[in-house]
Design a protein around this motif. Sequence first.
Motif, PDB file in Angstrom:
ATOM      1  N   UNK A   1      -4.582  -0.924   3.506  1.00  0.00           N
ATOM      2  CA  UNK A   1      -3.810  -1.894   2.728  1.00  0.00           C
ATOM      3  C   UNK A   1      -2.780  -1.206   1.849  1.00  0.00           C
ATOM      4  N   UNK A   2      -3.196  -0.128   1.172  1.00  0.00           N
ATOM      5  CA  UNK A   2      -2.265   0.649   0.350  1.00  0.00           C
ATOM      6  C   UNK A   2      -1.168   1.271   1.212  1.00  0.00           C
ATOM      7  N   UNK A   3      -1.556   1.736   2.406  1.00  0.00           N
ATOM      8  CA  UNK A   3      -0.560   2.293   3.326  1.00  0.00           C
ATOM      9  C   UNK A   3       0.447   1.224   3.730  1.00  0.00           C
ATOM     10  N   UNK A   4      -0.037  -0.020   3.868  1.00  0.00           N
ATOM     11  CA  UNK A   4       0.865  -1.125   4.189  1.00  0.00           C
ATOM     12  C   UNK A   4       1.878  -1.373   3.095  1.00  0.00           C
ATOM     13  N   UNK A   5       1.427  -1.344   1.825  1.00  0.00           N
ATOM     14  CA  UNK A   5       2.342  -1.526   0.692  1.00  0.00           C
ATOM     15  C   UNK A   5       3.380  -0.399   0.671  1.00  0.00           C
ATOM     16  N   UNK A   6       2.908   0.841   0.829  1.00  0.00           N
ATOM     17  CA  UNK A   6       3.813   1.989   0.800  1.00  0.00           C
ATOM     18  C   UNK A   6       4.797   1.949   1.972  1.00  0.00           C
ATOM     19  N   UNK A   7       4.302   1.594   3.163  1.00  0.00           N
ATOM     20  CA  UNK A   7       5.181   1.508   4.334  1.00  0.00           C
ATOM     21  C   UNK A   7       6.217   0.405   4.167  1.00  0.00           C
ATOM     22  N   UNK A   8       5.824  -0.732   3.567  1.00  0.00           N
ATOM     23  CA  UNK A   8       6.777  -1.820   3.301  1.00  0.00           C
ATOM     24  C   UNK A   8       7.872  -1.358   2.338  1.00  0.00           C
ATOM     25  N   UNK A   9       7.472  -0.600   1.299  1.00  0.00           N
ATOM     26  CA  UNK A   9       8.452  -0.083   0.336  1.00  0.00           C
ATOM     27  C   UNK A   9       9.434   0.870   1.015  1.00  0.00           C
ATOM     28  N   UNK A  10       8.927   1.743   1.888  1.00  0.00           N
ATOM     29  CA  UNK A  10       9.791   2.690   2.597  1.00  0.00           C
ATOM     30  C   UNK A  10      10.707   1.960   3.568  1.00  0.00           C
ATOM     31  N   UNK A  11      10.151   1.008   4.317  1.00  0.00           N
ATOM     32  CA  UNK A  11      10.960   0.277   5.290  1.00  0.00           C
ATOM     33  C   UNK A  11      11.984  -0.609   4.585  1.00  0.00           C
ATOM     34  N   UNK A  12      11.613  -1.133   3.405  1.00  0.00           N
ATOM     35  CA  UNK A  12      12.552  -1.951   2.632  1.00  0.00           C
ATOM     36  C   UNK A  12      13.791  -1.158   2.246  1.00  0.00           C
ATOM     37  N   UNK A  13      13.596   0.146   2.045  1.00  0.00           N
ATOM     38  CA  UNK A  13      14.716   0.998   1.623  1.00  0.00           C
ATOM     39  C   UNK A  13      15.696   1.304   2.755  1.00  0.00           C
TER      40      UNK A  13
END
Length: 441
Positions: free
Chosen positions: A94-106
């Motif tokens: 779940x934390x990896x999902x949040x971090x991946x979303x933040x990276x992909x958002x950028x």
Amino acid sequence: MNGAVIFGLLIALMLTGMPISIALGLSVLTFLFVMTSVPIEAVALKLFTGIENFEIMAIPFFILSGNFLTHGGVARRMIAFATSMVGHWHGGLGLAGVMACALFAAISGSSPATVVAIGSIILPAMVAQGFPKRFGAGVITTSGALGILIPPSIVMVMYAVATSGAVVFGPDGNRVSSASISTLFVAGVVPGLMLASLLGFTTWYRARKYDYPRMPRASWRQRWVAFRKSMWGLLLIVLVLGGIYTGAFTPTEAAAVSAVYAFVIAVFVYRDLTWRDVPRVLLDSANMSAMLLYIITNAVLFSFLMTSEQIPQAMASWITQAGLGWVVFLLIVNVLLLVAGNVMEPSSIVLIMAPILFPIAAKLGIDPVHFGILIVVNMEVGMCHPPVGLNLYVASGITKMGITELTIAVWPWLLTMLVFLVIVTYVPALSLWLPRLLGMM
């Protein structure tokens, strides 16, 4: 009175199920024909000159870039990198999902694209590892909203375009300039990282409370391998944002560069996208771009009518005469935008409401950049609650869950976003600190 007629007509047309873009255009034309003497030639001229804006070109380029990245395997490698970094904590995936979303958002600029790219990969993995489906859906639906707050952001571009032609004055009588796209992008960095951290904390807390699975700690060698594989995607963040902040190119040029770069890494570097897939990606991007540009055109016409009827100025005068300060005004704006989020999608809300609210905010001494970030955060919340939350519908397609069940699933993270909205609203320094530090304001 005129304002009530215009908005009444717009709401009545929308209630018939008519697309918002057509409802906007019909409202304006009906009002102009029946209640004003504005020559119809001026309407035709405004339709063409309204989108004759270099900055608008950034929208189709960012959409194209996001589509190449969504289909090109970049998301999968970002998830692997994020998992290697935080997978061993409580609720690791779940934390990896949040971090991946933040990276992909950028690199994408779009919330639905972020939900599709990250959610379609990580949600099945979370269910297979033993996470409840609701938990995974709540994490990805809300974290995907980071796509419009962490720069680059299509919604920020729309806010800048919607307010660029406004002639507004501050409380001291001096003219106030609208926010530039590059300044808005810089202003979104700190709030974006803060919201990602808060969503991550909520994810970690709930995972720890209910003892959800953790992954084995990755070695530094495994982390390096994961980083190296995701490096081409991460480099786009440096290329786009670094190029804008250093002045190497404008946001529109950065969007074009990102589209070309995304095409190259998807087709030639990662090779997850074949030449046969490229026409489909181009067609999907063209369809979405045409839809947004049509909404923009009609929204420009609506803004022209608002300005010609002096409606924003009348509202500003009423608010100042009533003695309502900026604190109460921002509270009203938040409620208004959250209500609008129940019936409209973000692009339409920004293009309709920003030209009306921006002059009033300027009159009360509210910084245009702070006001823009506040609107974007409201749009994030709106994308995660029914009945028109785009992220809910995208996540529903991925998870095969109903909207009602998804609404229940996102509540813990949605409450976190609402708390964050209050902080952003009444702590302007959160949005303005970095642009001021870099000398952009």
